[in-house]
Design a protein around this motif. Structure first.
Motif, PDB file in Angstrom:
ATOM      1  N   THR A 169       0.804  -1.219   0.000  1.00  0.00           N
ATOM      2  CA  THR A 169       0.000   0.000   0.000  1.00  0.00           C
ATOM      3  C   THR A 169       0.844   1.281   0.000  1.00  0.00           C
ATOM      4  O   THR A 169       0.315   2.379   0.156  1.00  0.00           O
ATOM      5  CB  THR A 169      -0.929   0.032   1.229  1.00  0.00           C
ATOM      6  N   ASP A 207       2.796   2.417   2.239  1.00  0.00           N
ATOM      7  CA  ASP A 207       2.656   3.068   3.541  1.00  0.00           C
ATOM      8  C   ASP A 207       4.047   3.371   4.113  1.00  0.00           C
ATOM      9  O   ASP A 207       4.525   2.699   5.027  1.00  0.00           O
ATOM     10  CB  ASP A 207       1.851   2.163   4.474  1.00  0.00           C
ATOM     11  N   SER A 209      -5.453   2.352   0.628  1.00  0.00           N
ATOM     12  CA  SER A 209      -4.768   3.642   0.458  1.00  0.00           C
ATOM     13  C   SER A 209      -5.764   4.789   0.449  1.00  0.00           C
ATOM     14  O   SER A 209      -5.540   5.844   1.061  1.00  0.00           O
ATOM     15  CB  SER A 209      -3.959   3.640  -0.844  1.00  0.00           C
ATOM     16  N   LYS A 210      -6.889   4.598  -0.264  1.00  0.00           N
ATOM     17  CA  LYS A 210      -7.909   5.655  -0.341  1.00  0.00           C
ATOM     18  C   LYS A 210      -8.552   5.880   1.015  1.00  0.00           C
ATOM     19  O   LYS A 210      -8.851   7.018   1.393  1.00  0.00           O
ATOM     20  CB  LYS A 210      -8.968   5.276  -1.374  1.00  0.00           C
ATOM     21  N   GLU A 225      -6.153   7.856   3.136  1.00  0.00           N
ATOM     22  CA  GLU A 225      -6.130   9.261   2.697  1.00  0.00           C
ATOM     23  C   GLU A 225      -7.364  10.009   3.208  1.00  0.00           C
ATOM     24  O   GLU A 225      -7.256  11.132   3.709  1.00  0.00           O
ATOM     25  CB  GLU A 225      -6.086   9.317   1.171  1.00  0.00           C
ATOM     26  N   ALA A 226      -8.533   9.378   3.081  1.00  0.00           N
ATOM     27  CA  ALA A 226      -9.764  10.026   3.536  1.00  0.00           C
ATOM     28  C   ALA A 226      -9.767  10.231   5.042  1.00  0.00           C
ATOM     29  O   ALA A 226     -10.191  11.280   5.547  1.00  0.00           O
ATOM     30  CB  ALA A 226     -10.968   9.188   3.109  1.00  0.00           C
ATOM     31  N   GLY A 280      -7.187  10.581   6.840  1.00  0.00           N
ATOM     32  CA  GLY A 280      -6.210  11.619   7.129  1.00  0.00           C
ATOM     33  C   GLY A 280      -6.840  12.998   7.088  1.00  0.00           C
ATOM     34  O   GLY A 280      -6.505  13.888   7.889  1.00  0.00           O
ATOM     35  N   VAL A 281      -7.770  13.198   6.152  1.00  0.00           N
ATOM     36  CA  VAL A 281      -8.489  14.466   6.059  1.00  0.00           C
ATOM     37  C   VAL A 281      -9.299  14.716   7.327  1.00  0.00           C
ATOM     38  O   VAL A 281      -9.473  15.855   7.762  1.00  0.00           O
ATOM     39  CB  VAL A 281      -9.420  14.474   4.820  1.00  0.00           C
ATOM     40  N   THR A 310      -4.126   9.751  11.801  1.00  0.00           N
ATOM     41  CA  THR A 310      -2.840   9.437  11.185  1.00  0.00           C
ATOM     42  C   THR A 310      -2.813   7.985  10.701  1.00  0.00           C
ATOM     43  O   THR A 310      -3.625   7.156  11.134  1.00  0.00           O
ATOM     44  CB  THR A 310      -1.687   9.639  12.180  1.00  0.00           C
ATOM     45  N   GLN A 311      -1.867   7.682   9.825  1.00  0.00           N
ATOM     46  CA  GLN A 311      -1.697   6.315   9.357  1.00  0.00           C
ATOM     47  C   GLN A 311      -1.408   5.362  10.515  1.00  0.00           C
ATOM     48  O   GLN A 311      -1.891   4.221  10.531  1.00  0.00           O
ATOM     49  CB  GLN A 311      -0.563   6.233   8.334  1.00  0.00           C
TER      50      GLN A 311
END
Length: 207
Positions: free
Chosen positions: A104, A106, A164-165, A168-169, A171-172, A176-177
């Motif tokens: 991914t 990451d 991954s998506k 990312e979403a 994160g908005v 955090t990852q």
């Protein structure tokens, strides 16, 4: 030279263990993951090993199972990644999490390891992404898309893309990852991105 070693565990430190076999103590450098599984002092232990030869030393590295050893050897093929850095990575990312991090892209999770910066993490992903397919069976058992052959790698990429998506979403939303990946790796990544996000938010809400 050495495939494995079996004997009595007589010493544990932060970076290595000592296993006594036929009266000889063998020092084996290992990951925190193996350290947590190997057992207590005076118990019987088995490690799968790799002898690393340098100009100034010969060092034995040992791991709890074959797959961790194979990942260790794979990491050591990356430019600029030595044995100690490989162990550092495996100490913060057990086998399935490391494979998922590479699949991914990451890099944030990989760069948690001591001595591994962002650029080094990016190089690890770049050099291993096309070679990690032999370890896909190590990904979460509920994730059927990962339990397939090389001919179906497109499905793996779809699943990886969903994760991954979702990362990312989330994160908005301020996550955090490091917070969301431990939850995501337990989920079926063939689900729609929206369901992955909903599942993570539900789990985070319980904490």
């Amino acid at each position: 030279m050495f495939y494995s070693i079996r004997g009595r565990l007589i010493f544990k430190s932060e970076s290595f263990v000592v296993i006594e076999c036929a009266g000889v103590g063998y020092r084996c450098y290992t990951s925190q993951n193996t350290m947590n599984k190997i057992g207590s002092i005076n118990s019987q232990a088995v490690l799968y090993t790799q002898l690393v030869v340098r100009e100034d030393a010969m060092e034995l590295y040992g791991f709890y199972n074959i797959r961790e050893l194979e990942l260790f050897k794979l990491l050591c093929t990356v430019s600029g990644v030595g044995a100690k850095m490989a162990v550092s990575i495996l100490s913060v990312l057990p086998e399935e999490r490391l494979v998922l991090a590479v699949v991914t892209s990451d890099t944030a999770s990989i760069s948690q390891a001591q001595g591994v910066g962002r650029k080094k993490a990016e190089r690890i992903v770049l050099e291993l992404k096309d070679r990690i397919n032999t370890f896909e069976d190590m990904l979460p058992s509920g994730n059927t898309d990962y339990q397939i052959g090389v001919a179906d790698t497109a499905a793996v990429k779809v699943s990886a893309g969903n994760i991954s998506k979702a990362v990312e979403a989330l994160g908005v939303l301020g996550y955090t990852q490091n917070e969301v990946m431990p939850i995501l790796i337990t989920m079926d990544s063939s689900q729609a991105v929206e369901k992955l996000i909903s599942g993570v938010l539900k789990e985070m809400g319980k904490r």
